[in-house]
Scaffold this active site. Structure first.
Site, PDB file in Angstrom:
ATOM      1  N   CYS A   1      19.647 -27.677  36.441  1.00 19.97           N
ATOM      2  CA  CYS A   1      19.692 -26.228  36.248  1.00 19.97           C
ATOM      3  C   CYS A   1      21.143 -25.785  36.135  1.00 19.97           C
ATOM      4  O   CYS A   1      21.981 -26.175  36.953  1.00 19.97           O
ATOM      5  CB  CYS A   1      19.020 -25.533  37.435  1.00 19.97           C
ATOM      6  SG  CYS A   1      18.995 -23.735  37.352  1.00 19.97           S
ATOM      7  N   CYS A   2      21.445 -25.001  35.102  1.00 18.02           N
ATOM      8  CA  CYS A   2      22.750 -24.343  35.017  1.00 18.02           C
ATOM      9  C   CYS A   2      22.499 -22.842  34.882  1.00 18.02           C
ATOM     10  O   CYS A   2      21.428 -22.359  35.232  1.00 18.02           O
ATOM     11  CB  CYS A   2      23.603 -24.904  33.888  1.00 18.02           C
ATOM     12  SG  CYS A   2      22.993 -24.600  32.220  1.00 18.02           S
ATOM     13  N   ALA A   3      23.465 -22.097  34.398  1.00 20.59           N
ATOM     14  CA  ALA A   3      23.317 -20.638  34.392  1.00 20.59           C
ATOM     15  C   ALA A   3      22.200 -20.181  33.461  1.00 20.59           C
ATOM     16  O   ALA A   3      21.339 -19.386  33.847  1.00 20.59           O
ATOM     17  CB  ALA A   3      24.633 -19.975  34.011  1.00 20.59           C
TER      18      ALA A   3
ATOM     19  N   TYR B  26      19.162 -20.807  35.682  1.00 24.48           N
ATOM     20  CA  TYR B  26      19.019 -19.957  36.869  1.00 24.48           C
ATOM     21  C   TYR B  26      18.626 -18.537  36.497  1.00 24.48           C
ATOM     22  O   TYR B  26      17.831 -17.897  37.202  1.00 24.48           O
ATOM     23  CB  TYR B  26      20.326 -19.954  37.670  1.00 24.48           C
ATOM     24  CG  TYR B  26      20.368 -18.903  38.751  1.00 24.48           C
ATOM     25  CD1 TYR B  26      19.649 -19.067  39.932  1.00 24.48           C
ATOM     26  CD2 TYR B  26      21.097 -17.725  38.583  1.00 24.48           C
ATOM     27  CE1 TYR B  26      19.667 -18.094  40.927  1.00 24.48           C
ATOM     28  CE2 TYR B  26      21.124 -16.749  39.571  1.00 24.48           C
ATOM     29  CZ  TYR B  26      20.411 -16.929  40.732  1.00 24.48           C
ATOM     30  OH  TYR B  26      20.426 -15.956  41.707  1.00 24.48           O
TER      31      TYR B  26
END
Length: 364
Positions: free
Chosen positions: A96-98, A125
């Site tokens: 998971c990243c932004a 996210y």
């Protein structure tokens, strides 16, 4: 794996406590994260800042090249080993990243080169965060019953016993008053809201839910504030008020704030440092309301607190604390809560001792 790669039912992911390998920078993670996420950044804060500056000045290609120069060699290998270890520990996890962009794709590709095929969260996210916000708003529309009562009435215990009870103070890691902090620091506002959303989703999924049972809280619990959609619904909700004898309330407060907190501090920090932290905790709680008490009364209660601490240190007795706790309740906390409750008198549907309220709840 193909199904997992495509599975983007965000609510289902949150409900399942899906492990998230969050590759955002630490500062992003601290500002808001999902329950169960672990932070293993692709770039640290300073690296991310440098890449961001490069992007603004020279464009995307130059920023990407800088990122690869910053995260290479031993640094790249160390981070890769951390991601591999996390995936081996949580084989059902997701990257998971932004926003599900380059960072999670880069980490995914590097893992694939080692033979690990780890799915990622499309939308990152931000997508999970939006799902949490929407879930809270939707679930807050269900009926709510509040448990009210003066400090020491056992409201939190009563809420925790209900299958449809939501322990807001437990989620916030704070008990609401100036003495409410715990040894665990509070989460950021976004992380608190995310944790609340997941708790609501889980309770709702476990049963046919008629209504929520919540403690009658103000707008804030320590540094965290309740989502406005929930706060608006709570302001209109019926209230069951616990009215226990003053002496019983004092014993609950003795156990919670003087016995248990002393134990927790000394267990965490050792006898000497733990005692110092416990003493500072009580002093800070009193100091936080000094203006409302008036400086003279604050000074008097502080002297009484000091004597009570000296007695507790020498003999183990917590009786001396009653000499400042009783006036604090009589002069500050009880009048304040009763004033607030009077404004909601029309919402009161039941009042009585703790056990009577518990029996009434069971009959509903």
């Amino acid at each position: 794996m193909q199904d997992r790669q495509k599975a983007q039912d965000y609510r289902a992911l949150l409900l399942a406590d899906t492990p998230l390998i969050d590759v955002r920078a630490p500062i992003e993670f601290e500002q808001g994260a999902m329950p169960g996420a672990i932070n293993l950044p692709l770039m640290m804060d300073d690296e991310r800042a440098a890449v961001g500056t490069c992007y603004k000045r020279q464009g995307a290609d130059a920023a990407l090249a800088l990122g690869h120069r910053l995260v290479c060699g031993d640094i790249r290998q160390q981070r890769l080993e951390a991601w591999k270890a996390a995936y081996q520990r949580f084989p059902n996890g997701y990257l998971c990243c932004a926003r599900g962009g380059q960072r999670s794709h880069i980490v995914q590709r590097w893992l694939q080169e080692t033979g690990i095929d780890c799915p990622l969260i499309e939308g990152g996210y931000k997508a999970l965060r939006q799902t949490a916000i929407q879930a809270t708003w939707q679930l807050a529309q269900k009926p709510i019953l509040l448990i009210g009562g003066c400090t020491g009435s056992g409201k939190t215990q009563l809420v925790r016993q209900q299958p449809n009870g939501v322990d807001l103070e437990g989620l916030a890691r704070h008990r609401g008053s100036s003495f409410g902090r715990t040894l665990n620091p509070q989460l950021s506002q976004a992380s608190f809201e995310n944790k609340l959303a997941v708790e609501l989703l889980k309770i709702n999924a476990r049963q046919t839910l008629k209504r929520w049972v919540l403690e009658d809280e103000g707008r804030t619990i320590g540094a965290n504030h309740l989502p406005e959609c929930l706060r608006e619904r709570m302001a209109q909700a019926p209230i069951a008020v616990v009215e226990d004898p003053f002496a019983l309330r004092l014993e609950r407060l003795r156990e919670e704030y003087f016995i248990r907190m002393h134990h927790d501090f000394t267990h965490a920090y050792g006898d000497e440092a733990g005692w110092q932290a416990y003493s500072e905790y009580l002093h800070h709680g009193l100091f936080a309301i000094r203006r409302r008490l008036g400086l003279q009364r604050f000074a008097e209660l502080t002297d009484t607190l000091d004597r009570a601490l000296a007695e507790q240190l020498s003999s183990g007795s917590t009786d001396g604390h009653m000499a400042w706790l009783v006036p604090l309740l009589n002069e500050y906390y009880d009048p304040m809560y009763r004033y607030q409750l009077e404004k909601k008198a029309a919402n009161i549907v039941f009042r009585g001792p703790w056990q009577d309220v518990a029996n009434w709840l069971k009959a509903q």
